[in-house]
Design a protein around this motif. Structure first.
Motif, PDB file in Angstrom:
ATOM      1  N   ALA A  37       0.821  -1.211   0.000  1.00 21.47           N
ATOM      2  CA  ALA A  37       0.000   0.000   0.000  1.00 21.47           C
ATOM      3  C   ALA A  37       0.857   1.264   0.000  1.00 21.47           C
ATOM      4  CB  ALA A  37      -0.939  -0.002   1.208  1.00 21.47           C
ATOM      5  N   ALA A  38       2.034   1.175   0.591  1.00 23.98           N
ATOM      6  CA  ALA A  38       2.946   2.326   0.643  1.00 23.98           C
ATOM      7  C   ALA A  38       3.798   2.441  -0.623  1.00 23.98           C
ATOM      8  CB  ALA A  38       3.842   2.229   1.872  1.00 23.98           C
ATOM      9  N   GLY A  39       3.627   1.512  -1.554  1.00 22.71           N
ATOM     10  CA  GLY A  39       4.372   1.561  -2.807  1.00 22.71           C
ATOM     11  C   GLY A  39       5.751   0.941  -2.751  1.00 22.71           C
ATOM     12  N   ALA A  40       5.989   0.090  -1.766  1.00 21.02           N
ATOM     13  CA  ALA A  40       7.327  -0.483  -1.588  1.00 21.02           C
ATOM     14  C   ALA A  40       7.420  -1.952  -1.957  1.00 21.02           C
ATOM     15  CB  ALA A  40       7.767  -0.301  -0.137  1.00 21.02           C
ATOM     16  N   HIS A  41       6.370  -2.528  -2.521  1.00 17.53           N
ATOM     17  CA  HIS A  41       6.381  -3.960  -2.799  1.00 17.53           C
ATOM     18  C   HIS A  41       7.464  -4.366  -3.791  1.00 17.53           C
ATOM     19  CE1 HIS A  41       3.835  -2.121  -5.810  1.00 17.53           C
ATOM     20  NE2 HIS A  41       4.093  -3.141  -6.604  1.00 17.53           N
ATOM     21  N   ASP A  42       7.857  -3.457  -4.680  1.00 15.94           N
ATOM     22  CA  ASP A  42       8.905  -3.802  -5.642  1.00 15.94           C
ATOM     23  C   ASP A  42      10.215  -3.086  -5.336  1.00 15.94           C
ATOM     24  OD1 ASP A  42       8.031  -1.276  -6.275  1.00 15.94           O
ATOM     25  OD2 ASP A  42       7.945  -1.628  -8.433  1.00 15.94           O
ATOM     26  N   ARG A  43      10.332  -2.471  -4.195  1.00 15.41           N
ATOM     27  CA  ARG A  43      11.545  -1.747  -3.820  1.00 15.41           C
ATOM     28  C   ARG A  43      12.472  -2.546  -2.916  1.00 15.41           C
ATOM     29  NH1 ARG A  43      11.322   3.837  -4.459  1.00 15.41           N
ATOM     30  NH2 ARG A  43       9.985   4.268  -6.231  1.00 15.41           N
ATOM     31  N   PHE A  44      12.002  -3.663  -2.403  1.00 18.23           N
ATOM     32  CA  PHE A  44      12.796  -4.490  -1.492  1.00 18.23           C
ATOM     33  C   PHE A  44      12.703  -5.945  -1.908  1.00 18.23           C
ATOM     34  CE2 PHE A  44      11.545  -0.940   1.257  1.00 18.23           C
ATOM     35  CZ  PHE A  44      12.755  -0.602   1.842  1.00 18.23           C
ATOM     36  N   GLU A  45      13.782  -6.671  -1.680  1.00 19.28           N
ATOM     37  CA  GLU A  45      13.714  -8.122  -1.737  1.00 19.28           C
ATOM     38  C   GLU A  45      13.200  -8.559  -0.374  1.00 19.28           C
ATOM     39  OE1 GLU A  45      17.251 -10.162  -2.999  1.00 19.28           O
ATOM     40  OE2 GLU A  45      17.677  -8.607  -4.488  1.00 19.28           O
ATOM     41  N   MET A  46      12.154  -9.397  -0.369  1.00 27.85           N
ATOM     42  CA  MET A  46      11.535  -9.844   0.874  1.00 27.85           C
ATOM     43  C   MET A  46      11.681 -11.352   0.995  1.00 27.85           C
ATOM     44  SD  MET A  46       8.111  -7.530   0.884  1.00 27.85           S
ATOM     45  CE  MET A  46       8.193  -5.771   0.535  1.00 27.85           C
ATOM     46  N   TYR A  47      12.070 -11.803   2.185  1.00 29.02           N
ATOM     47  CA  TYR A  47      12.321 -13.214   2.439  1.00 29.02           C
ATOM     48  C   TYR A  47      11.533 -13.674   3.659  1.00 29.02           C
ATOM     49  CZ  TYR A  47      16.084 -12.522  -0.847  1.00 29.02           C
ATOM     50  OH  TYR A  47      16.791 -12.225  -1.976  1.00 29.02           O
ATOM     51  N   PRO A  48      11.139 -14.946   3.683  1.00 32.09           N
ATOM     52  CA  PRO A  48      10.345 -15.425   4.821  1.00 32.09           C
ATOM     53  C   PRO A  48      11.115 -15.443   6.141  1.00 32.09           C
ATOM     54  CG  PRO A  48      10.764 -17.201   3.247  1.00 32.09           C
ATOM     55  CD  PRO A  48      11.290 -15.950   2.648  1.00 32.09           C
ATOM     56  N   HIS A  49      12.408 -15.683   6.090  1.00 29.08           N
ATOM     57  CA  HIS A  49      13.218 -15.775   7.310  1.00 29.08           C
ATOM     58  C   HIS A  49      14.517 -14.997   7.130  1.00 29.08           C
ATOM     59  CE1 HIS A  49      15.701 -17.590  10.493  1.00 29.08           C
ATOM     60  NE2 HIS A  49      14.549 -17.754  11.096  1.00 29.08           N
ATOM     61  N   MET A  50      15.032 -14.470   8.227  1.00 33.21           N
ATOM     62  CA  MET A  50      16.262 -13.667   8.142  1.00 33.21           C
ATOM     63  C   MET A  50      17.427 -14.461   7.565  1.00 33.21           C
ATOM     64  SD  MET A  50      17.949 -13.225  11.912  1.00 33.21           S
ATOM     65  CE  MET A  50      16.559 -13.327  12.982  1.00 33.21           C
ATOM     66  N   ASN A  51      17.490 -15.756   7.830  1.00 32.10           N
ATOM     67  CA  ASN A  51      18.596 -16.550   7.284  1.00 32.10           C
ATOM     68  C   ASN A  51      18.522 -16.637   5.762  1.00 32.10           C
ATOM     69  OD1 ASN A  51      19.703 -16.970   9.808  1.00 32.10           O
ATOM     70  ND2 ASN A  51      18.609 -18.899  10.115  1.00 32.10           N
ATOM     71  N   ASP A  52      17.301 -16.642   5.219  1.00 30.98           N
ATOM     72  CA  ASP A  52      17.145 -16.634   3.767  1.00 30.98           C
ATOM     73  C   ASP A  52      17.675 -15.327   3.175  1.00 30.98           C
ATOM     74  OD1 ASP A  52      15.801 -19.129   3.873  1.00 30.98           O
ATOM     75  OD2 ASP A  52      13.896 -18.115   4.250  1.00 30.98           O
ATOM     76  N   ALA A  53      17.358 -14.214   3.830  1.00 31.11           N
ATOM     77  CA  ALA A  53      17.826 -12.908   3.347  1.00 31.11           C
ATOM     78  C   ALA A  53      19.337 -12.811   3.451  1.00 31.11           C
ATOM     79  CB  ALA A  53      17.159 -11.790   4.145  1.00 31.11           C
ATOM     80  N   ARG A  54      19.889 -13.305   4.555  1.00 33.51           N
ATOM     81  CA  ARG A  54      21.342 -13.270   4.733  1.00 33.51           C
ATOM     82  C   ARG A  54      22.025 -14.137   3.667  1.00 33.51           C
ATOM     83  NH1 ARG A  54      23.176 -11.205   9.350  1.00 33.51           N
ATOM     84  NH2 ARG A  54      24.929 -12.618   9.476  1.00 33.51           N
ATOM     85  N   ALA A  55      21.436 -15.291   3.382  1.00 36.40           N
ATOM     86  CA  ALA A  55      22.008 -16.188   2.371  1.00 36.40           C
ATOM     87  C   ALA A  55      21.944 -15.556   0.983  1.00 36.40           C
ATOM     88  CB  ALA A  55      21.266 -17.523   2.380  1.00 36.40           C
ATOM     89  N   ALA A  56      20.928 -14.736   0.726  1.00 36.13           N
ATOM     90  CA  ALA A  56      20.821 -14.076  -0.575  1.00 36.13           C
ATOM     91  C   ALA A  56      22.008 -13.152  -0.824  1.00 36.13           C
ATOM     92  CB  ALA A  56      19.511 -13.296  -0.661  1.00 36.13           C
ATOM     93  N   PHE A  57      22.526 -12.532   0.224  1.00 39.95           N
ATOM     94  CA  PHE A  57      23.726 -11.704   0.061  1.00 39.95           C
ATOM     95  C   PHE A  57      24.912 -12.576  -0.337  1.00 39.95           C
ATOM     96  CE2 PHE A  57      21.617  -8.456   2.811  1.00 39.95           C
ATOM     97  CZ  PHE A  57      21.725  -7.396   1.927  1.00 39.95           C
ATOM     98  N   ALA A  58      25.029 -13.753   0.249  1.00 31.63           N
ATOM     99  CA  ALA A  58      26.137 -14.654  -0.087  1.00 31.63           C
ATOM    100  C   ALA A  58      26.019 -15.103  -1.542  1.00 31.63           C
ATOM    101  CB  ALA A  58      26.153 -15.855   0.848  1.00 31.63           C
ATOM    102  N   LEU A  59      24.802 -15.328  -2.012  1.00 32.48           N
ATOM    103  CA  LEU A  59      24.613 -15.745  -3.411  1.00 32.48           C
ATOM    104  C   LEU A  59      24.993 -14.632  -4.366  1.00 32.48           C
ATOM    105  CD1 LEU A  59      21.253 -17.699  -3.138  1.00 32.48           C
ATOM    106  CD2 LEU A  59      23.552 -18.637  -3.474  1.00 32.48           C
ATOM    107  N   MET A  60      24.774 -13.379  -3.938  1.00 32.35           N
ATOM    108  CA  MET A  60      25.154 -12.250  -4.788  1.00 32.35           C
ATOM    109  C   MET A  60      26.667 -12.194  -4.997  1.00 32.35           C
ATOM    110  SD  MET A  60      22.704  -9.222  -3.264  1.00 32.35           S
ATOM    111  CE  MET A  60      23.863  -7.994  -3.807  1.00 32.35           C
ATOM    112  N   ARG A  61      27.409 -12.644  -3.987  1.00 37.46           N
ATOM    113  CA  ARG A  61      28.875 -12.584  -4.052  1.00 37.46           C
ATOM    114  C   ARG A  61      29.485 -13.811  -4.697  1.00 37.46           C
ATOM    115  NH1 ARG A  61      28.091 -11.037   1.342  1.00 37.46           N
ATOM    116  NH2 ARG A  61      28.808 -13.057   2.008  1.00 37.46           N
ATOM    117  N   ALA A  62      28.684 -14.878  -4.839  1.00 41.02           N
ATOM    118  CA  ALA A  62      29.226 -16.117  -5.362  1.00 41.02           C
ATOM    119  C   ALA A  62      29.619 -15.957  -6.819  1.00 41.02           C
ATOM    120  CB  ALA A  62      28.191 -17.256  -5.230  1.00 41.02           C
ATOM    121  N   PRO A  63      30.793 -16.462  -7.179  1.00 42.90           N
ATOM    122  CA  PRO A  63      31.215 -16.366  -8.579  1.00 42.90           C
ATOM    123  C   PRO A  63      30.391 -17.310  -9.430  1.00 42.90           C
ATOM    124  CG  PRO A  63      32.802 -17.637  -7.324  1.00 42.90           C
ATOM    125  CD  PRO A  63      31.787 -17.107  -6.336  1.00 42.90           C
ATOM    126  N   PHE A  64      30.094 -16.884 -10.643  1.00 43.77           N
ATOM    127  CA  PHE A  64      29.357 -17.725 -11.575  1.00 43.77           C
ATOM    128  C   PHE A  64      30.341 -18.633 -12.292  1.00 43.77           C
ATOM    129  CE2 PHE A  64      26.604 -14.075 -11.022  1.00 43.77           C
ATOM    130  CZ  PHE A  64      25.416 -14.698 -10.734  1.00 43.77           C
TER     131      PHE A  64
END
Length: 127
Positions: free
Chosen positions: A99-126
């Motif tokens: 409703a505040a217009g932020a639904h596409d401004r943040f990556e949202m995860y069910p648990h904090m460990n999922d969000a933390r792991a997403a940062f590690a995936l961003m750094r992982a080499p392809f």
């Protein structure tokens, strides 16, 4: 900031931008409390932190007027090469963010460990 507790853990042993810090929020957050969260995010950004998870798992309600300043702080992190990810949003809180217009401004995860792991995936080499 009595309604905001924090937990800091590094995903890796590297210093600087590889560290992911987590802000764990609780209770009912009025606009003033969300502005305090924004101030804390600014302090961390100025200390060199670039990756932050804001955990809403223990938040029952938040004032939608505090969402826009939170979006602005996240943009500051992105301009500095980092990001702010959200975790633990109930369907009710997710609806407030939408409703505040932020639904596409943040990556949202069910648990904090999922969000933390997403940062590690961003750094992982392809490969």
């Amino acid at each position: 900031m009595n309604q905001v507790s924090e937990a800091r853990r590094a995903l890796t042993a590297n210093a600087g931008s590889d560290r992911v810090e987590t802000l764990m929020l609780e209770g009912e957050l009025a606009e003033a409390e969300l502005l305090q969260v924004c101030e804390e995010l600014s302090r961390r950004l100025h200390r060199g932190v670039r990756q932050v998870v804001v955990d809403f798992a223990e938040v029952a309600h938040l004032d939608y007027r505090g969402v826009r300043p939170l979006m602005a702080r996240a943009e500051g992190f992105r301009r500095a090469g980092g990001d702010v990810k959200l975790s633990g949003l109930s369907p009710y809180l997710a609806a407030i963010f939408r409703a505040a217009g932020a639904h596409d401004r943040f990556e949202m995860y069910p648990h904090m460990n999922d969000a933390r792991a997403a940062f590690a995936l961003m750094r992982a080499p392809f490969v």
